[in-house]
Design a protein around this motif. Structure first.
Motif, PDB file in Angstrom:
ATOM      1  N   LEU A 184       0.889  -1.033  -0.074  1.00 13.89           N
ATOM      2  CA  LEU A 184      -0.457  -0.033  -0.234  1.00 13.89           C
ATOM      3  C   LEU A 184       1.179   1.362  -0.479  1.00 13.89           C
ATOM      4  O   LEU A 184       1.743   1.209   1.015  1.00 13.89           O
ATOM      5  CB  LEU A 184      -1.199   0.041   1.086  1.00 13.89           C
ATOM      6  CG  LEU A 184      -2.049  -0.864   1.058  1.00 13.89           C
ATOM      7  CD1 LEU A 184      -2.525  -0.825   2.963  1.00 13.89           C
ATOM      8  CD2 LEU A 184      -3.275  -1.348   0.088  1.00 13.89           C
ATOM      9  N   ALA A 185       0.409   2.014  -0.508  1.00 12.98           N
ATOM     10  CA  ALA A 185       1.701   3.530  -1.040  1.00 12.98           C
ATOM     11  C   ALA A 185       1.205   3.819   0.506  1.00 12.98           C
ATOM     12  O   ALA A 185       2.870   5.198   0.405  1.00 12.98           O
ATOM     13  CB  ALA A 185       0.813   4.107  -2.054  1.00 12.98           C
ATOM     14  N   ASP A 186       0.648   4.759   1.009  1.00 12.38           N
ATOM     15  CA  ASP A 186       1.257   5.494   2.138  1.00 12.38           C
ATOM     16  C   ASP A 186       0.195   4.930   3.551  1.00 12.38           C
ATOM     17  O   ASP A 186      -1.145   3.856   3.346  1.00 12.38           O
ATOM     18  CB  ASP A 186       0.531   6.789   1.946  1.00 12.38           C
ATOM     19  CG  ASP A 186      -0.905   7.281   1.429  1.00 12.38           C
ATOM     20  OD1 ASP A 186      -1.422   6.216   1.964  1.00 12.38           O
ATOM     21  OD2 ASP A 186      -1.367   7.568   0.286  1.00 12.38           O
ATOM     22  N   GLY A 187       0.124   5.013   4.342  1.00 12.67           N
ATOM     23  CA  GLY A 187      -0.417   4.863   5.710  1.00 12.67           C
ATOM     24  C   GLY A 187      -1.774   4.957   5.801  1.00 12.67           C
ATOM     25  O   GLY A 187      -2.068   4.251   6.869  1.00 12.67           O
ATOM     26  N   ARG A 188      -2.410   5.783   5.066  1.00 13.19           N
ATOM     27  CA  ARG A 188      -3.488   6.313   5.167  1.00 13.19           C
ATOM     28  C   ARG A 188      -4.486   4.824   4.430  1.00 13.19           C
ATOM     29  O   ARG A 188      -5.148   4.503   5.104  1.00 13.19           O
ATOM     30  CB  ARG A 188      -4.190   7.678   4.676  1.00 13.19           C
ATOM     31  CG  ARG A 188      -5.556   7.339   4.580  1.00 13.19           C
ATOM     32  CD  ARG A 188      -6.048   8.374   3.747  1.00 13.19           C
ATOM     33  NE  ARG A 188      -5.939   9.668   4.622  1.00 13.19           N
ATOM     34  CZ  ARG A 188      -5.556  11.501   3.929  1.00 13.19           C
ATOM     35  NH1 ARG A 188      -6.666  11.982   3.551  1.00 13.19           N
ATOM     36  NH2 ARG A 188      -5.146  11.917   5.049  1.00 13.19           N
ATOM     37  N   ASN A 189      -3.834   4.467   3.043  1.00  9.14           N
ATOM     38  CA  ASN A 189      -4.272   3.962   2.785  1.00  9.14           C
ATOM     39  C   ASN A 189      -4.246   2.192   3.843  1.00  9.14           C
ATOM     40  O   ASN A 189      -5.468   1.133   3.513  1.00  9.14           O
ATOM     41  CB  ASN A 189      -4.302   3.060   1.289  1.00  9.14           C
ATOM     42  CG  ASN A 189      -4.183   5.249   0.162  1.00  9.14           C
ATOM     43  OD1 ASN A 189      -5.255   4.976   0.423  1.00  9.14           O
ATOM     44  ND2 ASN A 189      -3.503   4.601  -0.692  1.00  9.14           N
ATOM     45  N   ALA A 190      -3.076   2.144   4.062  1.00  8.58           N
ATOM     46  CA  ALA A 190      -2.312   0.461   5.261  1.00  8.58           C
ATOM     47  C   ALA A 190      -4.071   0.849   5.917  1.00  8.58           C
ATOM     48  O   ALA A 190      -4.286  -0.230   6.235  1.00  8.58           O
ATOM     49  CB  ALA A 190      -1.093   1.314   5.165  1.00  8.58           C
ATOM     50  N   PHE A 191      -4.057   1.832   7.090  1.00 11.86           N
ATOM     51  CA  PHE A 191      -5.514   2.282   7.691  1.00 11.86           C
ATOM     52  C   PHE A 191      -6.091   1.469   7.499  1.00 11.86           C
ATOM     53  O   PHE A 191      -6.998   0.762   8.396  1.00 11.86           O
ATOM     54  CB  PHE A 191      -4.917   3.187   8.718  1.00 11.86           C
ATOM     55  CG  PHE A 191      -6.180   3.275   9.198  1.00 11.86           C
ATOM     56  CD1 PHE A 191      -5.709   3.252  10.989  1.00 11.86           C
ATOM     57  CD2 PHE A 191      -7.624   4.508   9.921  1.00 11.86           C
ATOM     58  CE1 PHE A 191      -6.727   3.159  12.307  1.00 11.86           C
ATOM     59  CE2 PHE A 191      -8.127   4.423  10.551  1.00 11.86           C
ATOM     60  CZ  PHE A 191      -7.653   3.885  11.793  1.00 11.86           C
ATOM     61  N   VAL A 192      -6.627   2.010   6.078  1.00 14.47           N
ATOM     62  CA  VAL A 192      -8.794   1.704   5.896  1.00 14.47           C
ATOM     63  C   VAL A 192      -8.634   0.466   5.470  1.00 14.47           C
ATOM     64  O   VAL A 192      -8.950  -0.252   5.697  1.00 14.47           O
ATOM     65  CB  VAL A 192      -8.479   2.385   4.559  1.00 14.47           C
ATOM     66  CG1 VAL A 192      -9.698   2.355   4.041  1.00 14.47           C
ATOM     67  CG2 VAL A 192      -8.916   4.321   5.213  1.00 14.47           C
TER      68      VAL A 192
END
Length: 101
Positions: free
Chosen positions: A64-72
């Motif tokens: 996943l490209a960034d922390g926000r996408n990883a969290f979601v």
């Protein structure tokens, strides 16, 4: 509701792009440390099983490209969990040999 659909759409787009660019690593030489015997009796297990069978010896890892996408992504999977939650995640910083370009 519109925000949730927007976030979900972003996750789907990122997942699709990552799926096209990155391939699952070969793990045929790794030893299995533990398994969930009846994990394929769940709704997620039934969806994942055909993909695993089509890719023997590979994992279901998706970058996943960034922390926000990883969290979601984690929240969505946690909400869908029926039997257990097994989380593994890694942080990779941009480098010459890494994915950050």
């Amino acid at each position: 509701m519109k925000i949730i659909l927007t976030i979900l759409a972003i996750v789907v787009v990122v997942y699709t792009l990552m799926r096209l660019y990155y391939h699952m690593p070969d793990i045929t030489k790794r030893s299995v440390t533990h398994t969930i015997d009846d994990g394929f009796d769940t709704s997620l297990g039934r969806k994942v099983l055909p993909v695993l069978e089509a890719n023997p010896g590979k994992t279901g890892v998706h970058l996943l490209a960034d922390g926000r996408n990883a969290f979601v992504g984690r929240v969505v999977l946690i909400n869908k969990a029926e039997k257990s939650i097994d989380l593994q995640y890694y942080q990779q910083k941009s480098s010459i040999g890494g994915i950050g370009r």
